[in-house]
Structures are given as structure tokens and as C-alpha cells.
Design an enzyme around this catalytic site. Structure first.
Site, mmCIF file in Angstrom:
data_model
loop_
_atom_site.group_PDB
_atom_site.id
_atom_site.type_symbol
_atom_site.label_atom_id
_atom_site.label_comp_id
_atom_site.label_asym_id
_atom_site.label_seq_id
_atom_site.Cartn_x
_atom_site.Cartn_y
_atom_site.Cartn_z
ATOM 1 N N LYS A 66 0.808 -1.224 0.000
ATOM 2 C CA LYS A 66 0.000 0.000 0.000
ATOM 3 C C LYS A 66 0.846 1.281 0.000
ATOM 4 O O LYS A 66 0.392 2.311 -0.487
ATOM 5 C CB LYS A 66 -0.965 0.002 1.184
ATOM 6 C CG LYS A 66 -2.105 -1.006 1.024
ATOM 7 C CD LYS A 66 -3.149 -0.866 2.118
ATOM 8 C CE LYS A 66 -4.349 -1.754 1.811
ATOM 9 N NZ LYS A 66 -5.491 -1.459 2.692
ATOM 10 N N ASP A 102 -10.543 3.025 1.759
ATOM 11 C CA ASP A 102 -10.795 2.289 3.003
ATOM 12 C C ASP A 102 -11.680 3.079 3.976
ATOM 13 O O ASP A 102 -12.623 2.536 4.543
ATOM 14 C CB ASP A 102 -9.472 1.945 3.703
ATOM 15 C CG ASP A 102 -8.736 0.804 3.011
ATOM 16 O OD1 ASP A 102 -9.403 -0.059 2.412
ATOM 17 O OD2 ASP A 102 -7.500 0.784 3.083
#
Ligand code: ATR
Length: 275
Positions: A66, A102
Site C-alpha cells: 500500500k 478504506d
């Protein structure tokens, strides 16, 4: 030609993203494929470049890439910059647009699927790892009146509080310094209990729950997680694992790629039959 998408990570075999994205594609009638892409730990960029050369249009990015995905991006959304991490890449002229869905996924699951009011509520986040940077601003934007960040390693909680306090009341609170403070929403962002591991005692005070509090675990599991059980034992009125966040962040990614927002309800039924 069918448009190609994938989830990239290491390991990747157990990712639920292909199931979720295939269901979205079918229900919205989008002609696209979605596969698992295993990248060597030292070969993230090369794997992404090969995928692009083969015509790949978008990626979900998962552990441990990420941060590398953020570095690879040629354009970033504000929420990706705030998170410092990326879970979604979209092919744009000669490069990649990077986003982080997210936090939006968490807030949407809380508000739309669980019917939780975020506006005006005090939130506590347990943990100060990468995931916390992605969820903080969306919680403030949804109207959280304050966010207390608590962590075993307080320097990390303090760094997060310092960074995000420009957006609202964000404070680092040591696990033993909560005193009388109560919270309407308590989020577990630690890795405690991951993979169903037993947790002897949660290293936070059970008094952090306000009457009627909702407990949310970013970890997902087919059984109640250690945090969910602990929260209920200490008075939380409701508790959820993070499956809904997983599904909703996927829907946000899908919307970014395809310009269509899929209905997530059928996917809950698919992943949690009988729930
Ligand atoms: P992510 O990127 O998914 O947020 P991470 O960066 O590995 O994951 O963060 C894991 C979090 O779980 C951290 O907040 C970590 O606390 P420290 O910063 O003190 O390491 C927390 N954590 C992991 N194991 C823990 C334990 N045994 N007790 C308390 N906190 C723990």
C-alpha cells in the site's frame, strides 16, 4: 476486448476481492475481468508495469504494497495523500491515479449498513498503524465530534494526532489515561486477534464504551472477533467485524474505475450466507 482489473499483493491467494468485484461486474453489466496478481516482495513495480503493458486498467492493492503504490502513483487523491497509503490504482494517461477508499468504506458500512449515527459522537480508535491514517478524516467528515487515538506505542498515536488535528478534535490518549472518557463508537485498528488468534486481555480499559456504544473491528472473520467479544463484555450495545468495510471499499474502487456504483447488498449475502 474485456477490460482487465486485478488485486495485487503477497500473499494474495485468499483475497475475497475477485469474488466481490465479479459480483459487482455482473450486477452492473460491466464487461470486465478481475484476477489475483501475486507480486514478488521486491517486484511490485515490475508486476504493475507488466500488467499495464498488457492493458490492465485498474488494481486493488493490499498487504504489503500500500505504501509502494503511493510512491508509484503519478496522481493522487486527497484521501490517498492523507492516508499516505493506496488501496486503489486507476490507469490514466501514461501513469496511475492512486486513491484510498478504506475510510469511505468504513463510514459507509457504519452509517448505511449498520445505521450508526456518526454525527456528534465521540470516537475512539485503538491502534495507530497504517489503517488509522486512512479512516480518520472520513470519520471527521462524517461528523464525529472528537477522535481519541490510543496505542501501545504512544509516539505513533501522537504523530497521528498531530497530523490530523487540523481537521478536527483529534487527540492521542494513552491506554491508561482514558479516565472517565466514554465513546459512542470504538474502532479496533490493532492487529490483536487477527486470524482468529486468542487475545488474553485487550490492553485498553473496558470503560471506554458509552451507553449504547457501537464497536467496530477492522479485522474480518466468520466468527465474532476477540475485540467484538471484549466490547460486548464491557457494555457495547452492538459490534461488527470489518467484512462490510471490505465490501464497501471495493464498491468505492469499482465506482472510481467504472463510473457506476454497485449495490453491495447481494454481495453481503454471497459472502455471509445466512447472516
Ligand atoms: P495496519 O497497517 O494494518 O494498521 P500495523 O501498522 O502493523 O497494521 O499496526 C498494527 C497495530 O496493532 C499497531 O497499532 C500496534 O501497536 P504498536 O504501534 O504499539 O506496535 C497494534 N498491536 C499489535 N500487536 C499488539 C499488542 N500485542 N498489543 C497492543 N497493540 C498491538
Amino acid at each position: 476486448m474485456t477490460d482487465r482489473y486485478a488485486v495485487i499483493g503477497n500473499p494474495i491467494a485468499h483475497s475475497k476481492s475477485p469474488t466481490i468485484q465479479a459480483a459487482f461486474a455482473a450486477s452492473t453489466g460491466q464487461d470486465m475481468s478481475y484476477e489475483r496478481l501475486l507480486a514478488p516482495l521486491d517486484g511490485f513495480r515490475a508486476t504493475v508495469e507488466r500488467f499495464a503493458a498488457e492493458g490492465g486498467l485498474g488494481l486493488n492493492v493490499t498487504i504489503p504494497f500500500k505504501l509502494e503504490a503511493f510512491e508509484l502513483a503519478t496522481e493522487t487523491t486527497q484521501r490517498a495523500r492523507l492516508a499516505g497509503a493506496v488501496n486503489t490504482l486507476k490507469r490514466i494517461d501514461g501513469g496511475w491515479l492512486a486513491d484510498n477508499t478504506d475510510g469511505a468504506g468504513l463510514v459507509r458500512d457504519l452509517m448505511h449498513n449498520h445505521g450508526i449515527v456518526v454525527t456528534g459522537r465521540a470516537v475512539a480508535i485503538l491502534g495507530a498503524g497504517g489503517a488509522v491514517r486512512g479512516i480518520l478524516k472520513p470519520l471527521l467528515d462524517a461528523g464525529a465530534v472528537s477522535v481519541a487515538v490510543s496505542n501501545r506505542t504512544m509516539a505513533k498515536a501522537e504523530a497521528i494526532a498531530a497530523h490530523f488535528s487540523r481537521y478536527g478534535r483529534v487527540e492521542a490518549v494513552a491506554p491508561d489515561a482514558f479516565g472517565e472518557r466514554r465513546h459512542g463508537i470504538v474502532i479496533n485498528a490493532t492487529s490483536l486477534g487477527m486470524g482468529g488468534a486468542a487475545v488474553d486481555a485487550f490492553p485498553f480499559p473496558g470503560t471506554i464504551f458509552a451507553p449504547g456504544a457501537f464497536a467496530y473491528d477492522l479485522i474480518y472473520s466468520d466468527r465474532p472477533t476477540a475485540f467484538m467479544r471484549w466490547a460486548r463484555e464491557h457494555g457495547a450495545a452492538g459490534a461488527s467485524d470489518g467484512m462490510g468495510m471490505l465490501i464497501e471499499q471495493a464498491a468505492e474502487s469499482f465506482a472510481l474505475w467504472r463510473g457506476v456504483r454497485p449495490d453491495t447488498k447481494p454481495v453481503f449475502a454471497l459472502l455471509r450466507p445466512g447472516a
